[in-house]
Design a protein around this motif. Structure first.
Motif, short mmCIF file in Angstrom:
data_model
loop_
_atom_site.label_atom_id
_atom_site.label_comp_id
_atom_site.label_asym_id
_atom_site.label_seq_id
_atom_site.Cartn_x
_atom_site.Cartn_y
_atom_site.Cartn_z
N ALA A 12 -5.66 -6.48 8.92
CA ALA A 12 -4.40 -5.76 8.81
C ALA A 12 -4.27 -5.14 7.42
CB ALA A 12 -3.23 -6.70 9.06
N VAL A 13 -3.96 -3.86 7.39
CA VAL A 13 -3.81 -3.12 6.13
C VAL A 13 -2.34 -2.83 5.90
CG1 VAL A 13 -4.46 -1.06 4.83
CG2 VAL A 13 -6.08 -2.10 6.44
N THR A 14 -1.83 -3.25 4.77
CA THR A 14 -0.43 -2.99 4.45
C THR A 14 -0.33 -2.25 3.13
OG1 THR A 14 -0.24 -5.13 3.37
CG2 THR A 14 0.37 -5.03 5.68
N GLY A 15 0.74 -1.50 2.99
CA GLY A 15 1.00 -0.79 1.75
C GLY A 15 0.38 0.59 1.67
N ARG A 16 -0.12 1.08 2.79
CA ARG A 16 -0.71 2.42 2.80
C ARG A 16 -0.21 3.16 4.03
NH1 ARG A 16 -5.01 5.37 0.52
NH2 ARG A 16 -5.82 6.95 1.95
N THR A 17 0.27 4.39 3.82
CA THR A 17 0.83 5.14 4.94
C THR A 17 -0.22 6.00 5.64
OG1 THR A 17 1.47 6.88 3.39
CG2 THR A 17 3.13 5.21 3.94
N SER A 18 -1.20 6.49 4.91
CA SER A 18 -2.22 7.34 5.53
C SER A 18 -3.34 6.50 6.13
CB SER A 18 -2.80 8.29 4.48
OG SER A 18 -3.92 8.97 5.01
N SER A 19 -3.86 6.96 7.26
CA SER A 19 -4.97 6.28 7.92
C SER A 19 -6.32 6.94 7.61
CB SER A 19 -4.75 6.29 9.44
OG SER A 19 -3.59 5.60 9.78
N ARG A 20 -6.30 7.93 6.76
CA ARG A 20 -7.53 8.68 6.50
C ARG A 20 -8.41 7.97 5.47
NH1 ARG A 20 -8.04 13.52 8.79
NH2 ARG A 20 -9.60 14.13 7.24
N TYR A 21 -9.03 6.90 5.92
CA TYR A 21 -9.96 6.16 5.09
C TYR A 21 -10.94 5.43 6.00
CZ TYR A 21 -6.83 2.30 6.31
OH TYR A 21 -6.07 1.40 6.99
N CYS A 22 -12.07 5.07 5.43
CA CYS A 22 -13.06 4.31 6.18
C CYS A 22 -12.85 2.82 6.00
CB CYS A 22 -14.47 4.67 5.71
SG CYS A 22 -14.98 6.36 6.07
#
Length: 125
Positions: free
Chosen positions: A22-32
């Motif tokens: 789970a990734v929190t604290g980031r709004t953009s999904s444009r990452y690997c």
């Protein structure tokens, strides 16, 4: 930004597990995203990576055919489905994010900016 890995546990050889990140604290999904593992007494090694929209994946040789990396950007969560587990898959599994790149997959740790805390996977024979 924080990554939280979960889903590890004890499983018999031949069994399966699904790890989540789970990734929190980031709004953009444009990452690997990537998964790595570290067995006792060994260096951490690359397992699999996925681009931002799931359209591109890459696996270590040992993972091909048994592991599947995926992600659900609506949930800001990545996954590693592991089938046909072997005792040699026993390790701490880490998820990681490469926020600099959306599509170019990396196998080297140096490219990943953020790491989860790891989740233990133990496969008994």
């Amino acid at each position: 930004v924080q990554l939280q890995a979960s889903g590890g546990g004890l499983v018999q050889a031949g069994g399966s597990l699904r790890l989540s990140c789970a990734v929190t604290g980031r709004t953009s999904s444009r990452y690997c995203m990537g998964w790595f593992r570290q067995a006792p007494g060994k260096e951490r090694e690359f397992v699999a990576a996925i681009n931002w929209n799931g359209g591109s994946t890459f696996y270590a040789e040992f993972a091909k055919g048994r592991f599947t990396i995926s992600r659900d950007n609506a949930k800001n969560t990545g996954y590693l489905q592991m089938l046909s587990l072997k005792p040699e898959d026993t390790a701490v599994y880490y998820c990681a994010a490469d926020f600099k790149r959306a599509d170019l997959l990396a196998t080297a740790e140096i490219h990943y900016d953020s790491w989860g805390q790891g989740t233990q996977v133990t496969v008994s024979s």
